[in-house]
Motif scaffolding. Sequence first.
Motif, PDB file in Angstrom:
ATOM      1  N   GLU A  94      -8.268  10.032  -8.070  1.00 20.55           N
ATOM      2  CA  GLU A  94      -7.243   9.021  -8.324  1.00 20.55           C
ATOM      3  C   GLU A  94      -5.865   9.550  -7.982  1.00 20.55           C
ATOM      4  O   GLU A  94      -5.017   8.817  -7.440  1.00 20.55           O
ATOM      5  CB  GLU A  94      -7.297   8.595  -9.796  1.00 20.55           C
ATOM      6  N   LYS A  95      -5.622  10.823  -8.288  1.00 21.29           N
ATOM      7  CA  LYS A  95      -4.331  11.424  -7.956  1.00 21.29           C
ATOM      8  C   LYS A  95      -4.119  11.458  -6.451  1.00 21.29           C
ATOM      9  O   LYS A  95      -3.016  11.157  -5.957  1.00 21.29           O
ATOM     10  CB  LYS A  95      -4.266  12.833  -8.543  1.00 21.29           C
ATOM     11  N   LEU A  96      -5.180  11.812  -5.701  1.00 24.45           N
ATOM     12  CA  LEU A  96      -5.069  11.819  -4.243  1.00 24.45           C
ATOM     13  C   LEU A  96      -4.823  10.411  -3.705  1.00 24.45           C
ATOM     14  O   LEU A  96      -4.015  10.225  -2.788  1.00 24.45           O
ATOM     15  CB  LEU A  96      -6.340  12.397  -3.629  1.00 24.45           C
ATOM     16  N   GLU A  97      -5.522   9.417  -4.294  1.00 26.06           N
ATOM     17  CA  GLU A  97      -5.312   8.043  -3.845  1.00 26.06           C
ATOM     18  C   GLU A  97      -3.903   7.573  -4.158  1.00 26.06           C
ATOM     19  O   GLU A  97      -3.265   6.893  -3.337  1.00 26.06           O
ATOM     20  CB  GLU A  97      -6.348   7.126  -4.499  1.00 26.06           C
ATOM     21  N   ARG A  98      -3.387   7.922  -5.363  1.00 21.82           N
ATOM     22  CA  ARG A  98      -2.016   7.545  -5.694  1.00 21.82           C
ATOM     23  C   ARG A  98      -1.023   8.220  -4.758  1.00 21.82           C
ATOM     24  O   ARG A  98      -0.041   7.618  -4.315  1.00 21.82           O
ATOM     25  CB  ARG A  98      -1.701   7.908  -7.149  1.00 21.82           C
ATOM     26  N   LYS A  99      -1.299   9.497  -4.453  1.00 19.58           N
ATOM     27  CA  LYS A  99      -0.398  10.216  -3.547  1.00 19.58           C
ATOM     28  C   LYS A  99      -0.423   9.579  -2.158  1.00 19.58           C
ATOM     29  O   LYS A  99       0.622   9.432  -1.515  1.00 19.58           O
ATOM     30  CB  LYS A  99      -0.816  11.678  -3.478  1.00 19.58           C
ATOM     31  N   GLN A 100      -1.637   9.194  -1.712  1.00 19.78           N
ATOM     32  CA  GLN A 100      -1.745   8.547  -0.414  1.00 19.78           C
ATOM     33  C   GLN A 100      -1.024   7.200  -0.411  1.00 19.78           C
ATOM     34  O   GLN A 100      -0.323   6.857   0.554  1.00 19.78           O
ATOM     35  CB  GLN A 100      -3.216   8.371  -0.053  1.00 19.78           C
ATOM     36  N   SER A 101      -1.207   6.431  -1.515  1.00 18.17           N
ATOM     37  CA  SER A 101      -0.525   5.135  -1.612  1.00 18.17           C
ATOM     38  C   SER A 101       0.986   5.324  -1.637  1.00 18.17           C
ATOM     39  O   SER A 101       1.734   4.571  -1.001  1.00 18.17           O
ATOM     40  CB  SER A 101      -0.991   4.389  -2.859  1.00 18.17           C
ATOM     41  N   THR A 102       1.445   6.339  -2.393  1.00 14.09           N
ATOM     42  CA  THR A 102       2.885   6.609  -2.449  1.00 14.09           C
ATOM     43  C   THR A 102       3.411   7.008  -1.087  1.00 14.09           C
ATOM     44  O   THR A 102       4.505   6.584  -0.683  1.00 14.09           O
ATOM     45  CB  THR A 102       3.163   7.721  -3.468  1.00 14.09           C
ATOM     46  N   ARG A 103       2.633   7.817  -0.362  1.00 15.66           N
ATOM     47  CA  ARG A 103       3.060   8.231   0.983  1.00 15.66           C
ATOM     48  C   ARG A 103       3.151   7.014   1.907  1.00 15.66           C
ATOM     49  O   ARG A 103       4.117   6.865   2.653  1.00 15.66           O
ATOM     50  CB  ARG A 103       2.099   9.262   1.541  1.00 15.66           C
ATOM     51  N   GLN A 104       2.128   6.151   1.842  1.00 10.62           N
ATOM     52  CA  GLN A 104       2.152   4.958   2.679  1.00 10.62           C
ATOM     53  C   GLN A 104       3.304   4.036   2.306  1.00 10.62           C
ATOM     54  O   GLN A 104       3.975   3.481   3.178  1.00 10.62           O
ATOM     55  CB  GLN A 104       0.823   4.218   2.561  1.00 10.62           C
ATOM     56  N   LEU A 105       3.546   3.894   0.974  1.00  8.14           N
ATOM     57  CA  LEU A 105       4.661   3.066   0.539  1.00  8.14           C
ATOM     58  C   LEU A 105       5.986   3.656   1.006  1.00  8.14           C
ATOM     59  O   LEU A 105       6.884   2.948   1.457  1.00  8.14           O
ATOM     60  CB  LEU A 105       4.646   2.938  -0.988  1.00  8.14           C
ATOM     61  N   GLU A 128       6.446   5.583   3.619  1.00  6.71           N
ATOM     62  CA  GLU A 128       6.583   5.366   5.056  1.00  6.71           C
ATOM     63  C   GLU A 128       6.976   3.926   5.350  1.00  6.71           C
ATOM     64  O   GLU A 128       7.811   3.673   6.231  1.00  6.71           O
ATOM     65  CB  GLU A 128       5.259   5.705   5.743  1.00  6.71           C
ATOM     66  N   SER A 129       6.371   2.963   4.600  1.00  2.58           N
ATOM     67  CA  SER A 129       6.725   1.565   4.804  1.00  2.58           C
ATOM     68  C   SER A 129       8.186   1.309   4.459  1.00  2.58           C
ATOM     69  O   SER A 129       8.919   0.647   5.208  1.00  2.58           O
ATOM     70  CB  SER A 129       5.811   0.666   3.968  1.00  2.58           C
ATOM     71  N   VAL A 130       8.617   1.849   3.292  1.00  5.04           N
ATOM     72  CA  VAL A 130      10.022   1.669   2.887  1.00  5.04           C
ATOM     73  C   VAL A 130      10.949   2.336   3.887  1.00  5.04           C
ATOM     74  O   VAL A 130      11.998   1.789   4.253  1.00  5.04           O
ATOM     75  CB  VAL A 130      10.230   2.229   1.463  1.00  5.04           C
ATOM     76  N   ARG A 131      10.545   3.542   4.346  1.00  4.15           N
ATOM     77  CA  ARG A 131      11.383   4.243   5.317  1.00  4.15           C
ATOM     78  C   ARG A 131      11.508   3.448   6.606  1.00  4.15           C
ATOM     79  O   ARG A 131      12.589   3.354   7.200  1.00  4.15           O
ATOM     80  CB  ARG A 131      10.804   5.621   5.595  1.00  4.15           C
ATOM     81  N   ASP A 132      10.374   2.861   7.035  1.00  2.14           N
ATOM     82  CA  ASP A 132      10.437   2.042   8.247  1.00  2.14           C
ATOM     83  C   ASP A 132      11.336   0.827   8.039  1.00  2.14           C
ATOM     84  O   ASP A 132      12.124   0.465   8.926  1.00  2.14           O
ATOM     85  CB  ASP A 132       9.030   1.592   8.640  1.00  2.14           C
ATOM     86  N   GLU A 133      11.220   0.184   6.852  1.00  2.00           N
ATOM     87  CA  GLU A 133      12.061  -0.980   6.590  1.00  2.00           C
ATOM     88  C   GLU A 133      13.535  -0.589   6.516  1.00  2.00           C
ATOM     89  O   GLU A 133      14.395  -1.272   7.082  1.00  2.00           O
ATOM     90  CB  GLU A 133      11.625  -1.653   5.281  1.00  2.00           C
TER      91      GLU A 133
END
Length: 260
Positions: A187-198, A200-205
């Motif tokens: 779950e921690k890895l999934e949260r970290k992956q989701s946070t990374r994707q979020l 990256e998305s925020v950074r792109d926006e």
Amino acid sequence: MEEFGERLDATYQARTYGELAPITRDLPAAARTDSAPRVSMAKEPAPNGSWAGRITGGEGSSTWAVAVMSGFQRKGRWTVPRRFTSFAFWGGGEIDLREANFAAGEVEINCIAIMGGMQVIVPPGVEVVVRGIGVMGGFDHREEGVPGDPGAPRVIVTGFAFWGGVGVERKLPRAERQRLKEERRQEKLERKQSTRQLGESVRDEVYGAHREMLDGHHDLMRERRQERREDREERRDGRERRREGRGEREGRDGRRNREY
């Protein structure tokens, strides 16, 4: 002996139960030992870990433990008898029931602690009853009163503590703790992956919005430079027109003076 050697070689080379069956199929019935336990040729399902499978009946694998200025442990896969007696003098002991089987649905753990201590560890789902007596010592009653699971064994902790104590603690089995630890890690890895994707998305926006703002700023600056350029050209044209007007007036004034 030659035939025995051939059968023995075939036995060692076998990789499945099906390859073992023909090796003894043609032997006479008298040559086989009917009293020996038979090995099932089919793979049985693994035990599901239910309480019914852990209450085995019969005798326990250990019925007592003593620690005099030392310690003892009963843990892992062992069978708890109907009554287990332990004694500690200037020492300590650990009685771990998390992975144990039980000789009966109700077992008694008798603890005698003289200037020493013992720890009884039970798994979740087991009902615990504490009936020990303490003199300048005590028994832990925190796990008492928790209802047990259907079919789970009942553990009664009795005994006597003088200048010592008997603790009762409820813990998950090691395999269950490892499974939960692995789930939390996943779950921690999934949260970290989701946070990374979020991120990256925020950074792109943010990058896109910042780029749009910069492009708009550049367009505005170009428009202002163009306006200033046009203003300078208009002022220059005005100066040239005024200069030409003054030259024409001066020419007319010169002609008038010559005429006079």
